[in-house]
Write a protein that holds these residues in place. Structure first.
Motif, mmCIF file in Angstrom:
data_model
loop_
_atom_site.group_PDB
_atom_site.id
_atom_site.type_symbol
_atom_site.label_atom_id
_atom_site.label_comp_id
_atom_site.label_asym_id
_atom_site.label_seq_id
_atom_site.Cartn_x
_atom_site.Cartn_y
_atom_site.Cartn_z
ATOM 1 N N PHE A 43 0.853 -1.349 0.084
ATOM 2 C CA PHE A 43 0.024 0.207 0.063
ATOM 3 C C PHE A 43 0.852 1.269 -0.119
ATOM 4 C CE2 PHE A 43 -2.700 3.334 2.203
ATOM 5 C CZ PHE A 43 -3.547 3.426 1.348
ATOM 6 N N PRO A 44 2.085 1.431 0.712
ATOM 7 C CA PRO A 44 2.610 2.501 0.649
ATOM 8 C C PRO A 44 3.176 3.118 -0.652
ATOM 9 C CG PRO A 44 3.372 1.397 2.567
ATOM 10 C CD PRO A 44 2.547 0.477 2.037
ATOM 11 N N VAL A 46 1.836 1.945 -3.827
ATOM 12 C CA VAL A 46 0.810 2.048 -4.594
ATOM 13 C C VAL A 46 0.182 3.549 -4.331
ATOM 14 C CG1 VAL A 46 -1.197 1.130 -3.260
ATOM 15 C CG2 VAL A 46 -1.167 1.202 -5.949
ATOM 16 N N SER A 47 0.187 3.858 -2.925
ATOM 17 C CA SER A 47 0.027 5.291 -2.671
ATOM 18 C C SER A 47 0.820 6.360 -3.322
ATOM 19 C CB SER A 47 -0.138 5.434 -1.033
ATOM 20 O OG SER A 47 -0.946 4.566 -0.527
ATOM 21 N N ILE A 48 2.004 6.211 -3.209
ATOM 22 C CA ILE A 48 3.079 7.005 -3.789
ATOM 23 C C ILE A 48 2.692 7.083 -5.390
ATOM 24 C CG2 ILE A 48 5.563 7.386 -4.366
ATOM 25 C CD1 ILE A 48 6.082 5.842 -1.745
ATOM 26 N N ILE A 49 2.624 5.799 -5.989
ATOM 27 C CA ILE A 49 2.226 6.180 -7.490
ATOM 28 C C ILE A 49 1.156 6.861 -7.659
ATOM 29 C CG2 ILE A 49 1.725 4.514 -9.531
ATOM 30 C CD1 ILE A 49 3.435 2.376 -8.218
ATOM 31 N N ALA A 50 -0.138 6.539 -6.947
ATOM 32 C CA ALA A 50 -1.292 7.476 -7.045
ATOM 33 C C ALA A 50 -1.096 8.831 -7.071
ATOM 34 C CB ALA A 50 -2.312 6.834 -6.131
ATOM 35 N N ALA A 51 -0.378 9.174 -5.880
ATOM 36 C CA ALA A 51 0.030 10.615 -5.503
ATOM 37 C C ALA A 51 0.795 11.241 -6.882
ATOM 38 C CB ALA A 51 0.619 10.957 -4.324
ATOM 39 N N ASP A 52 1.605 10.494 -7.174
ATOM 40 C CA ASP A 52 2.457 11.053 -8.610
ATOM 41 C C ASP A 52 1.579 11.336 -9.658
ATOM 42 O OD1 ASP A 52 4.643 10.896 -7.019
ATOM 43 O OD2 ASP A 52 5.426 9.013 -7.982
ATOM 44 N N MET A 53 0.588 10.329 -9.766
ATOM 45 C CA MET A 53 -0.369 10.237 -11.033
ATOM 46 C C MET A 53 -1.359 11.382 -10.688
ATOM 47 S SD MET A 53 -0.721 6.247 -12.096
ATOM 48 C CE MET A 53 -1.539 6.687 -13.698
ATOM 49 N N ILE A 106 -13.417 -0.937 -9.267
ATOM 50 C CA ILE A 106 -13.256 0.547 -9.328
ATOM 51 C C ILE A 106 -14.217 0.984 -7.954
ATOM 52 C CG2 ILE A 106 -13.354 2.806 -10.153
ATOM 53 C CD1 ILE A 106 -12.118 1.434 -12.948
ATOM 54 N N PRO A 107 -15.446 0.702 -8.062
ATOM 55 C CA PRO A 107 -16.262 1.101 -7.019
ATOM 56 C C PRO A 107 -15.965 0.750 -5.650
ATOM 57 C CG PRO A 107 -17.652 0.305 -8.850
ATOM 58 C CD PRO A 107 -16.080 0.119 -9.008
ATOM 59 N N GLN A 108 -15.432 -0.500 -5.504
ATOM 60 C CA GLN A 108 -15.058 -0.982 -4.326
ATOM 61 C C GLN A 108 -13.868 -0.624 -3.795
ATOM 62 O OE1 GLN A 108 -14.867 -5.223 -4.138
ATOM 63 N NE2 GLN A 108 -14.316 -5.599 -2.104
ATOM 64 N N VAL A 109 -12.977 -0.013 -4.689
ATOM 65 C CA VAL A 109 -11.499 0.492 -4.190
ATOM 66 C C VAL A 109 -12.182 1.782 -3.669
ATOM 67 C CG1 VAL A 109 -9.366 1.668 -5.007
ATOM 68 C CG2 VAL A 109 -10.276 -0.833 -5.605
ATOM 69 N N LEU A 110 -13.051 2.580 -4.304
ATOM 70 C CA LEU A 110 -13.439 3.981 -4.128
ATOM 71 C C LEU A 110 -14.101 3.975 -2.596
ATOM 72 C CD1 LEU A 110 -14.770 5.271 -7.431
ATOM 73 C CD2 LEU A 110 -12.608 5.888 -6.714
ATOM 74 N N ILE A 111 -14.533 2.924 -2.290
ATOM 75 C CA ILE A 111 -15.433 3.052 -1.274
ATOM 76 C C ILE A 111 -14.377 2.732 0.009
ATOM 77 C CG2 ILE A 111 -16.912 1.774 0.372
ATOM 78 C CD1 ILE A 111 -18.658 1.262 -2.258
ATOM 79 N N GLU A 112 -13.592 1.594 -0.345
ATOM 80 C CA GLU A 112 -12.603 1.034 0.813
ATOM 81 C C GLU A 112 -11.367 1.835 0.862
ATOM 82 O OE1 GLU A 112 -11.954 -3.027 0.608
ATOM 83 O OE2 GLU A 112 -14.236 -3.467 0.349
ATOM 84 N N ASN A 113 -10.948 2.550 0.028
ATOM 85 C CA ASN A 113 -9.702 3.695 -0.070
ATOM 86 C C ASN A 113 -8.365 2.542 -0.592
ATOM 87 O OD1 ASN A 113 -8.387 6.023 -0.097
ATOM 88 N ND2 ASN A 113 -7.321 5.267 1.956
ATOM 89 N N LYS A 114 -8.373 1.705 0.530
ATOM 90 C CA LYS A 114 -7.326 0.620 -0.011
ATOM 91 C C LYS A 114 -7.775 -0.712 0.083
ATOM 92 C CE LYS A 114 -5.749 0.480 5.084
ATOM 93 N NZ LYS A 114 -4.508 0.736 5.582
ATOM 94 N N VAL A 129 -1.618 -11.043 -7.081
ATOM 95 C CA VAL A 129 -1.917 -10.169 -5.979
ATOM 96 C C VAL A 129 -2.164 -8.995 -6.232
ATOM 97 C CG1 VAL A 129 -1.816 -9.403 -3.455
ATOM 98 C CG2 VAL A 129 -0.700 -11.554 -4.240
ATOM 99 N N VAL A 130 -3.532 -8.495 -6.281
ATOM 100 C CA VAL A 130 -3.933 -7.072 -6.766
ATOM 101 C C VAL A 130 -4.125 -6.204 -5.563
ATOM 102 C CG1 VAL A 130 -5.484 -5.641 -8.381
ATOM 103 C CG2 VAL A 130 -4.974 -8.080 -8.674
ATOM 104 N N VAL A 131 -3.527 -4.987 -5.846
ATOM 105 C CA VAL A 131 -3.652 -3.971 -4.740
ATOM 106 C C VAL A 131 -4.155 -2.652 -5.288
ATOM 107 C CG1 VAL A 131 -2.763 -2.527 -2.669
ATOM 108 C CG2 VAL A 131 -1.920 -4.841 -3.014
ATOM 109 N N GLY A 132 -5.234 -2.022 -4.786
ATOM 110 C CA GLY A 132 -5.839 -0.714 -5.498
ATOM 111 C C GLY A 132 -6.030 0.388 -4.481
ATOM 112 N N THR A 133 -6.046 1.547 -4.903
ATOM 113 C CA THR A 133 -6.278 2.904 -4.264
ATOM 114 C C THR A 133 -6.671 3.921 -5.181
ATOM 115 O OG1 THR A 133 -5.429 4.074 -2.551
ATOM 116 C CG2 THR A 133 -3.537 3.740 -4.293
ATOM 117 N N PRO A 134 -7.566 4.784 -4.725
ATOM 118 C CA PRO A 134 -7.968 5.920 -5.650
ATOM 119 C C PRO A 134 -6.883 6.756 -5.984
ATOM 120 C CG PRO A 134 -9.233 5.692 -3.656
ATOM 121 C CD PRO A 134 -8.072 4.832 -3.439
#
Length: 416
Positions: A43-44, A46-53, A106-114, A129-134
């Motif tokens: 998660f740390p 993928v969070s960095i990647i999401a922040a960069d994007m 996508i809807p589930q990731v938006l609700i759960e955040n991680k 293993v798939v990890v997602g974040t908005p």
């Protein structure tokens, strides 16, 4: 339920169900533990990647770690362009395959955040293993980043679990099967004992009742005119009544001992007084029967003991009465003892008919009577009562004998 437990097929069906439930439950537990672990691990990143994007960068995972597959989609399910990965983990897979596999979350990731899950994607050699974040820009979600990692570690852990679980279950099944087989055999043995008990007690009760009825009917019909013969009939009736009363008393006492598991109060007792009481009780009776009743010097000079007076007297009476039934005229019964540091051992021996070796194992069973020494005396419960008395006192009782050479009963009494 009892019938099911006593059925081997039912038992092994239950074990099979336990195996299936354990297999499914263990797999689910390992899956959740592994996903939680991977979520904390990835998660740390993928969070960095999401922040960069979110800041407009075309982020590539190759600069962050290796090996991973990175996919990003806007809220409409359209892929967001990233710099293409040239590493060995990227396979020649149609982007639509990833899109169809990932955008539904996508809807589930938006609700759960991680979010984390295992996903089987066509073209990849194993589950991932798939990890997602908005992707959040100006406080508003604009898309979702998915990071995929091969799940070879998870499969290795799962295979290890299957191996250990299966081996343990097989070993456990063998052990359980052994004990259950023993339990089933014991259940059948107890059932046979119960049936034999009912059969024996029915027979023992029926015999005196039949005699009493036959004699009473004969007297009531006036068929016996001779007074002496009448008195003989009355005497037999009284004897059979006493026998019946004794049998019922023994059955009730044995049942009480066995099912209530009584433990009697103990106190300091004088061994000399115990022996003197037994001598006074049986010396005259032995003389009348033409038997020799001998007490050794050691038995007359014993230390004080810690026990229950009534039960020790009852125990000795049962054993001596039993000896008197199987000694011939001019026979001999001997009461002896040995002294040990913590207990004394009392011996009651006779030179009677003895007990066959094959019968020794069953001497303390209810209603058991040796075929070789069978007679009409007794209820067949005396030695069973003796065993229960010894168990209640926390002592030991044994029998030693040879056919034609006599018998010896011995039991312990704790010293004071």
């Amino acid at each position: 339920m009892k019938k099911f437990v006593s059925n081997k097929k039912g038992i092994y069906i239950a074990i099979l169900l336990c195996f299936i439930l354990g297999h499914l439950g263990g797999t689910y537990a390992i899956k959740q533990i592994f996903l939680n672990y991977k979520l904390k691990d990835l998660f740390p990143l993928v969070s960095i990647i999401a922040a960069d994007m979110a800041e407009g960068a075309k982020n590539t995972i190759s600069k962050k770690a290796d090996p991973f597959i990175l996919k990003a989609y806007d809220l409409n399910g359209n892929e967001i362009e990233t710099e293409e990965e040239k590493g060995p983990v990227l396979f020649d897979i149609d982007p639509e395959v990833f899109k169809n596999a990932l955008t539904e979350y996508i809807p589930q990731v938006l609700i759960e955040n991680k979010w984390a899950e295992f996903k089987n994607i066509s073209g990849l050699p194993s589950k991932s293993v798939v990890v997602g974040t908005p992707i959040v820009r100006n406080g508003k979600a604009t898309g979702v980043v998915f990071l995929l990692e091969p799940s070879s570690e998870f499969q290795a852990v799962l295979n290890g679990f299957y191996l250990v679980f299966t081996a343990t279950l097989l070993l456990g099944t063998m052990v359980i099967g052994y004990f259950l087989s023993s339990y089933v055999k014991e259940m059948k043995l107890l059932e046979n004992v119960r049936r034999d008990y009912i059969t024996n007690i029915s027979h023992e009760l029926k015999s005196p009742i039949t005699s009493i009825r036959a004699l009473t009917e004969t007297l009531a019909d006036g068929m016996i005119q001779n007074e002496e013969k009448k008195n003989n009939y009355y005497s037999i009736i009284l004897t059979e009544c006493a026998r019946l009363q004794r049998l019922i008393g023994d059955v009730l006492e044995l049942s009480k001992m066995q099912y209530k598991k009584e433990f009697w109060d103990k106190q300091k007792l004088s061994s000399n007084e115990l022996i003197a009481f037994i001598v006074s009780k049986y010396s005259l009776l032995a003389d009348e029967m033409g038997l020799a009743f001998e007490i050794s010097d050691r038995a007359k000079n014993l230390p004080d003991v810690y026990s229950n007076w009534d039960k020790i007297i009852q125990l000795l009476s049962i054993i001596i009465d039993n000896a008197m039934k199987f000694v011939h005229e001019d026979g001999k019964i001997t009461l002896d003892a040995t002294i040990h540091s913590k207990y004394i051992t009392i011996f009651v021996s006779d030179n009677g008919t003895g007990i066959a070796e094959e019968d020794l194992t069953y001497m303390f069973e209810r209603f058991y009577k040796s075929e070789k020494s069978h007679n009409g005396n007794g209820s067949g419960l005396g030695l069973s009562i003796a065993r229960e008395i010894v168990n209640g006192l926390g002592e030991k009782l044994e029998v030693k004998s040879r056919w034609g050479e006599g018998t010896m009963f011995l039991f312990t009494i704790r010293r004071f």
